[in-house]
Write an enzyme that holds these catalytic residues in place. Structure first.
Site, PDB file in Angstrom:
ATOM      1  N   TYR A  52       6.678  -8.764   8.278  1.00  0.00           N
ATOM      2  CA  TYR A  52       6.385  -7.335   8.413  1.00  0.00           C
ATOM      3  C   TYR A  52       6.686  -6.876   9.830  1.00  0.00           C
ATOM      4  CZ  TYR A  52       3.457  -8.030   4.214  1.00  0.00           C
ATOM      5  OH  TYR A  52       2.989  -8.352   2.961  1.00  0.00           O
ATOM      6  N   ASP A  77      -6.240   1.805   8.238  1.00  0.00           N
ATOM      7  CA  ASP A  77      -4.923   2.431   8.236  1.00  0.00           C
ATOM      8  C   ASP A  77      -5.137   3.941   8.174  1.00  0.00           C
ATOM      9  OD1 ASP A  77      -5.579   3.020   5.598  1.00  0.00           O
ATOM     10  OD2 ASP A  77      -4.034   1.760   4.701  1.00  0.00           O
ATOM     11  N   ARG A  94      -3.721  -4.979   7.762  1.00  0.00           N
ATOM     12  CA  ARG A  94      -4.803  -4.072   8.176  1.00  0.00           C
ATOM     13  C   ARG A  94      -5.982  -4.845   8.753  1.00  0.00           C
ATOM     14  NH1 ARG A  94      -6.877  -1.187   3.497  1.00  0.00           N
ATOM     15  NH2 ARG A  94      -5.716  -2.572   2.130  1.00  0.00           N
ATOM     16  N   ASP A 146       0.837  -1.197   0.000  1.00  0.00           N
ATOM     17  CA  ASP A 146       0.000   0.000   0.000  1.00  0.00           C
ATOM     18  C   ASP A 146       0.873   1.248   0.000  1.00  0.00           C
ATOM     19  OD1 ASP A 146      -2.353  -1.471   0.048  1.00  0.00           O
ATOM     20  OD2 ASP A 146      -2.460  -1.486   2.238  1.00  0.00           O
TER      21      ASP A 146
END
Length: 228
Positions: A71, A85, A177, A43
């Site tokens: 991550y 987010d 997310r 993203d």
């Protein structure tokens, strides 16, 4: 003897606020060839490892996309957003001051392993041939079915309410997310993802990645035959 067809894999640290396609377009223009693609979207507000394949190596994109991802990042509890987010406005949900580290770890344990996950509405998944984020921007609800994903590691690296710092290792198709949303629901205070960095794809590490703009300049400095 005919020369071998050109193919190359670039490991790039995607800049903040760039789309994954922005990075591909920059590399494509530098190489002056059409066959360039990335192996897994990040993203715009995420940073970290993006694999970009060129020439004959575009045939390897699916194999790269299928590899395990790692991550790091931060969640904020007590509030949420429509996209989970910072792309959408923050909405307060509940006072999180009573939430302890033990509460967070218990919720995280329920989100670890083989789980069913509903992708976020603000995502590029197609339903009935349309990207769901396009419907979300028009205020239309789209039914999203849960999908099986594997979260093999979900570590809380620091907790200072309302900030939750994490490290996650997961399978292809996992939305961090959505993990923020689900964590907030399990804690009954809401949550959203405030930062995200992809640190690994399979055996490829962010520490091996190039900064985009210096890489582009290096590609442009090559003699023409080096990319053919």
């Amino acid at each position: 003897m005919q020369d071998q067809p050109y193919g190359e894999v670039f490991l790039i640290d995607k800049p903040f606020e760039w789309t994954s396609f922005d990075v591909v377009r920059k590399v494509r223009n530098a190489l002056k060839i059409k066959k360039v693609g990335h192996a897994g979207t990040l993203d715009p507000l995420a940073t970290g490892l993006l694999i970009v394949c060129a020439g004959k190596m575009t045939k390897q994109i699916d194999s790269f996309m299928g590899q395990e991802k790692e991550y790091t990042g931060t969640f904020v509890i007590g509030s949420t957003t429509d996209s989970f987010d910072l792309e959408q406005p923050i909405v307060p949900v509940a006072d999180p001051t009573h939430i302890t580290l033990e509460n967070v770890k218990a919720a995280v344990a329920e989100l670890t392993g083989e789980i069913l996950q509903v992708p976020p509405m603000h995502s590029a998944i197609k339903v009935d041939g349309k990207r769901v984020y396009e419907s979300a921007r028009k205020g239309k609800e789209v039914k999203m079915d849960p999908r099986p994903v594997t979260v093999s590691e979900f570590e809380i690296t620091k907790f200072e309410s309302p900030i939750v710092e994490f490290r996650i290792v997961c399978s292809k198709g996992t939305y961090i997310r959505s993990l923020a949303r689900d964590l907030g629901e399990k804690l009954n205070v809401g949550a959203y993802m405030s930062s995200l960095c992809r640190t690994r794809i399979g055996n490829f590490k962010l520490s091996e990645a190039h900064e985009l703009l210096p890489l582009v300049e290096e590609i442009k400095a090559r003699t023409p035959h080096e990319n053919l």
